[in-house]
Scaffold this active site. Structure first.
Site, PDB file in Angstrom:
ATOM      1  N   GLY A 172       0.829  -1.350   0.026  1.00 33.90           N
ATOM      2  CA  GLY A 172       0.085  -0.091  -0.006  1.00 33.90           C
ATOM      3  C   GLY A 172       0.935   1.357   0.042  1.00 33.90           C
ATOM      4  O   GLY A 172       2.154   1.377  -0.464  1.00 33.90           O
ATOM      5  N   GLY A 173       0.097   2.441   0.463  1.00 38.14           N
ATOM      6  CA  GLY A 173       1.200   3.449   0.592  1.00 38.14           C
ATOM      7  C   GLY A 173       2.334   3.516   1.636  1.00 38.14           C
ATOM      8  O   GLY A 173       3.127   4.425   1.120  1.00 38.14           O
ATOM      9  N   GLY A 407      22.569  14.146 -29.758  1.00 38.28           N
ATOM     10  CA  GLY A 407      21.925  14.448 -28.675  1.00 38.28           C
ATOM     11  C   GLY A 407      22.581  13.862 -27.619  1.00 38.28           C
ATOM     12  O   GLY A 407      23.176  14.232 -26.492  1.00 38.28           O
ATOM     13  N   ALA A 408      22.893  12.594 -27.670  1.00 40.84           N
ATOM     14  CA  ALA A 408      23.492  11.762 -26.502  1.00 40.84           C
ATOM     15  C   ALA A 408      24.912  12.382 -26.102  1.00 40.84           C
ATOM     16  O   ALA A 408      25.459  12.247 -25.130  1.00 40.84           O
ATOM     17  CB  ALA A 408      23.603  10.260 -26.758  1.00 40.84           C
TER      18      ALA A 408
HETATM   19  C1  HXC Z   1      -2.619  -5.071  12.003  1.00 41.49           C
HETATM   20  C2  HXC Z   1      -1.640  -6.630  11.218  1.00 41.49           C
HETATM   21  C3  HXC Z   1      -1.849  -5.871   9.908  1.00 41.49           C
HETATM   22  C4  HXC Z   1      -2.223  -4.872   9.843  1.00 41.49           C
HETATM   23  C5  HXC Z   1      -0.807  -8.050   9.811  1.00 41.49           C
HETATM   24  N1  HXC Z   1      -1.067  -7.861  11.081  1.00 41.49           N
HETATM   25  N2  HXC Z   1      -1.119  -6.722   9.140  1.00 41.49           N
HETATM   26  N3  HXC Z   1      -2.483  -6.134  12.227  1.00 41.49           N
HETATM   27  N4  HXC Z   1      -2.533  -4.156  11.147  1.00 41.49           N
HETATM   28  N5  HXC Z   1      -2.268  -4.225   8.745  1.00 41.49           N
HETATM   29  C6  HXC Z   1      -1.206  -8.771  12.231  1.00 41.49           C
HETATM   30  C7  HXC Z   1      -1.893  -9.962  12.083  1.00 41.49           C
HETATM   31  O1  HXC Z   1      -3.211  -9.722  12.474  1.00 41.49           O
HETATM   32  C8  HXC Z   1      -1.169 -11.116  12.834  1.00 41.49           C
HETATM   33  O2  HXC Z   1      -1.482 -10.937  14.126  1.00 41.49           O
HETATM   34  C9  HXC Z   1       0.136 -10.559  12.645  1.00 41.49           C
HETATM   35  O3  HXC Z   1       0.247  -9.260  11.961  1.00 41.49           O
HETATM   36  C10 HXC Z   1       0.937 -11.625  11.634  1.00 41.49           C
HETATM   37  O4  HXC Z   1       0.167 -11.578  10.542  1.00 41.49           O
HETATM   38  P1  HXC Z   1      -0.143 -12.808   9.464  1.00 41.49           P
HETATM   39  O5  HXC Z   1      -1.332 -12.420   8.463  1.00 41.49           O
HETATM   40  O6  HXC Z   1      -0.437 -13.934  10.560  1.00 41.49           O
HETATM   41  O7  HXC Z   1       1.125 -12.812   8.790  1.00 41.49           O
HETATM   42  P2  HXC Z   1       1.327 -13.431   7.387  1.00 41.49           P
HETATM   43  O8  HXC Z   1       0.774 -14.799   6.944  1.00 41.49           O
HETATM   44  O9  HXC Z   1       2.854 -13.623   7.364  1.00 41.49           O
HETATM   45  O10 HXC Z   1       1.161 -12.411   6.473  1.00 41.49           O
HETATM   46  C11 HXC Z   1       1.637 -11.234   6.537  1.00 41.49           C
HETATM   47  C12 HXC Z   1       0.823 -10.215   5.763  1.00 41.49           C
HETATM   48  C13 HXC Z   1      -0.872 -10.101   6.157  1.00 41.49           C
HETATM   49  C14 HXC Z   1       0.912 -10.555   4.136  1.00 41.49           C
HETATM   50  C15 HXC Z   1       1.393  -8.600   5.872  1.00 41.49           C
HETATM   51  O11 HXC Z   1      -0.923  -9.904   7.275  1.00 41.49           O
HETATM   52  C16 HXC Z   1      -1.683  -9.099   5.466  1.00 41.49           C
HETATM   53  O12 HXC Z   1      -1.814  -9.294   4.264  1.00 41.49           O
HETATM   54  N6  HXC Z   1      -1.775  -8.198   6.315  1.00 41.49           N
HETATM   55  C17 HXC Z   1      -2.516  -6.924   5.810  1.00 41.49           C
HETATM   56  C18 HXC Z   1      -1.757  -5.935   4.998  1.00 41.49           C
HETATM   57  C19 HXC Z   1      -2.528  -4.960   4.508  1.00 41.49           C
HETATM   58  O13 HXC Z   1      -3.391  -5.039   3.750  1.00 41.49           O
HETATM   59  N7  HXC Z   1      -2.222  -3.757   5.017  1.00 41.49           N
HETATM   60  C20 HXC Z   1      -2.838  -2.541   4.673  1.00 41.49           C
HETATM   61  C21 HXC Z   1      -2.128  -2.171   3.535  1.00 41.49           C
HETATM   62  S1  HXC Z   1      -2.559  -0.499   3.111  1.00 41.49           S
HETATM   63  P3  HXC Z   1      -1.328 -12.157  15.325  1.00 41.49           P
HETATM   64  O14 HXC Z   1      -2.013 -11.391  16.407  1.00 41.49           O
HETATM   65  O15 HXC Z   1      -2.365 -13.322  14.552  1.00 41.49           O
HETATM   66  O16 HXC Z   1       0.037 -12.527  15.355  1.00 41.49           O
HETATM   67  C22 HXC Z   1      -1.463   0.165   3.741  1.00 41.49           C
HETATM   68  C23 HXC Z   1      -1.823   1.757   3.575  1.00 41.49           C
HETATM   69  C24 HXC Z   1      -0.523   2.581   4.039  1.00 41.49           C
HETATM   70  O17 HXC Z   1      -0.639   0.008   4.612  1.00 41.49           O
HETATM   71  C25 HXC Z   1      -1.010   4.003   3.950  1.00 41.49           C
HETATM   72  C26 HXC Z   1      -0.035   4.929   3.973  1.00 41.49           C
HETATM   73  C27 HXC Z   1      -0.447   6.361   3.292  1.00 41.49           C
END
Ligand code: HXC
Length: 517
Positions: A172-173, A407-408
């Site tokens: 994401g961001g 030009g290069a």
């Molecule tokens: C809160 C999160 C989290 C999140 C993971 N966890 N991502 N908690 N917010 N964004 C937590 C899970 O609940 C889990 O907690 C632990 O971290 C490990 O995650 P798993 O899923 O078990 O690990 P894994 O299988 O290795 O997968 C990792 C992952 C997946 C691919 C990152 O967790 C995932 O897809 N997370 C969401 C990613 C996402 O969509 N993020 C938002 C993106 S947008 P427990 O307690 O079970 O250990 C964004 C915007 C930014 O980031 C904007 C900036 C301007």
């Protein structure tokens, strides 16, 4: 227990809780993926015993989703400062064992504090990224903290070197902080960067793509150019970071570091005498020229798998860090195209920001012809490289090994855009274009009306080559400072750099230029 003992015990308990992070099970899960923990990474990154932690006791203040029942001191990021080869650096390492390294309000503010301290003290900043992105439970507060980081990355750009090491997910961001920093290092197999993941892509566009193909290290090394370096594992990524830091000044007010060398400055580059083939269409490897010229043959190539028709990277010359840019005849005949122009322009601007002199090797037949290049905007992208060289005020050394066409020729650190010391090898050819093409254009009628067109064409090509396929016309105009033997390249460049180290050149005052982005 005395009251003092109780207080000390309380401090110990809290610190131990911060160090334990998300607990042993999650640490084991991290290890089983081939990843180190945040603290193990910092141990390898920094000089032994130099790490000093900041904010180990910061906690999130989210009360939604029962988060108040799950508070871990440190909030999923280990921050602080230490040294690399004795040089102070500020750093943060996201801890995937705590809420998946996700970035909530306080986690983000800890990183901001590190960026602020790095800027205040003029020290490089290194981020070890391993995060699920914005902490979902904290909603807009986490987005706010992200933007606070982005703002600081921009404010520090060109003031302190910023390095992002991607050692897990970065989605994401969240990718925009690394994208703004100067260098991105990815670990092969365990790091991924993308704006929208495979599932969202499938829903929106029906495309099917794996995590690895979409945003793995090799994708970003070869296709997108987002990453500058790829490492096989965490250890190699951290070692690369140390090496990179050793080449760089701590901030834009310092000169680039000097590392005394045992490599004689008057060493003849004998291998270069016969490097350029007689046949102008035959390729050769420009990296040989770079390695022969610089200290100890040590060249740290940047973006080595992307836009391979241009080579960029760091080396040392007579001990001084330099940035090297070189057309690579081995790929696309060394033509400049969109990707090569952008790659080299960003590198030139980095070097100029941080007072790193530039050494440019030129063998360029021109810009890559083609409708896709024109429609892709080669005009504005090629202009970036021209702009970057013209804007740069660091010492600029140029060696033309063979072709410098069209030009290069102007773009590649020519005298006219303020190359400081420009030389050519005797094999150099400085012209608007190659002989075949030129004769075809300026003598078309003459060839057609000749009794023996083929013979006439050959005669005219020979004639053109005698006039332009050498460096002497340019040397007679002062566009070259000298023509040298290839074997003299090192000694001449070391001397030229030595005479330019105190160079000062100013451009008109302005808020900022308007580079064609
Ligand atoms: C809160 C999160 C989290 C999140 C993971 N966890 N991502 N908690 N917010 N964004 C937590 C899970 O609940 C889990 O907690 C632990 O971290 C490990 O995650 P798993 O899923 O078990 O690990 P894994 O299988 O290795 O997968 C990792 C992952 C997946 C691919 C990152 O967790 C995932 O897809 N997370 C969401 C990613 C996402 O969509 N993020 C938002 C993106 S947008 P427990 O307690 O079970 O250990 C964004 C915007 C930014 O980031 C904007 C900036 C301007």
């Amino acid at each position: 227990m005395s009251a003092d003992d109780v207080r000390v015990e309380e401090l110990r308990r809290r610190k131990a809780q911060a160090i334990a992070g998300g607990g042993q099970a999650r640490v084991s899960a991290q290890h089983s993926k081939g990843k180190l923990t945040a603290r193990e990474r910092l141990d390898l990154l920094l000089d032994d015993g130099s790490f000093m932690e900041v904010d180990p006791l910061v906690e999130h203040r989210c009360r939604d989703f029962d988060m108040d029942r799950n508070v871990i001191p440190g909030d999923g990021v280990v921050c602080g400062h230490g040294t690399i080869g004795g040089k102070t650096v500020y750093c943060f390492a996201q801890d995937f064992t705590v809420y998946g390294g996700s970035l909530g309000e306080m986690h983000g503010l800890k990183i901001c504090k590190i960026l602020d301290m790095a800027l205040k003290t003029g020290s490089p900043v290194i981020g070890l990224n391993d995060s699920g992105g914005a902490r979902i439970q904290e909603g807009v507060a986490s987005l706010g903290s992200y933007a606070e980081i982005f703002f600081r990355n921009v404010r520090a750009s060109g003031v302190i070197p910023q390095i992002s090491v991607i050692m897990g997910p970065c989605a994401g961001g969240a990718v925009y902080s690394p994208a703004i920093t100067d260098f991105v290092i990815m670990v092969d197999g365990t790091s991924h960067m993308f704006i929208t993941g495979p599932e969202v892509i499938k829903t929106v566009t029906n495309e099917e793509v794996s995590f690895e193909d979409l945003g793995g290290a090799s994708t970003h090394a070869r296709k997108s150019g987002v990453t500058h370096f790829t490492a096989d594992d965490d250890e190699e990524a951290l070692e690369l970071t140390r090496e990179l830091i050793s080449m760089l000044p701590s901030n834009n007010l310092q000169k680039a570091p000097v590392l005394p060398t045992m490599d004689p400055i008057d060493r003849a580059c004998d291998r270069l005498q016969s490097l350029v083939p007689d046949n102008p269409k035959e390729p050769y490897d420009i990296i040989v020229a770079i390695e022969e010229t610089v200290d100890d043959g040590a060249f740290l190539e940047v973006q080595s798998e992307y836009a391979m028709n241009i080579v960029v990277g760091f080396a040392r010359l007579g001990g001084h860090t330099i940035g090297v840019v070189a057309n690579q005849p081995n790929f696309l005949a060394g033509c400049l195209d969109i990707d090569a122009s952008i790659k080299a322009a960003r590198f030139v601007r980095f070097c100029d920001s941080f007072n790193i002199p530039l050494l440019t090797f030129v063998d360029v037949p021109g810009f890559l012809p083609g409708a896709s290049q024109e429609w892709g905007g080669i005009i504005r992208h090629g202009a970036k490289l021209l702009y970057a060289y013209a804007e740069a005020t660091v010492p600029k050394l140029t060696v033309i090994t063979r072709k410098a066409y069209g030009g290069a020729y102007d773009v590649m650190s020519s005298k006219h855009i303020r190359g400081d010391y420009n030389v050519a090898w005797p094999s150099a050819q400085l012209a608007v274009m190659g002989a075949e093409g030129a004769v075809q254009i300026i003598h078309r009628r003459r060839i057609a009306s000749s009794g023996n067109p083929e013979q006439e064409r050959e005669r005219l090509v020979d004639d053109y080559e005698d006039t332009f396929a050498n460096p002497y016309r340019a040397a007679s105009l002062g566009y070259l400072d000298d023509v040298i033997q290839p074997s003299e390249t090192r000694i001449v460049m070391v001397k030229a750099l030595g005479a330019l180290l105190e160079k000062e050149e100013v451009r008109p005052a302005r808020k900022h230029g308007n580079i064609p982005l």
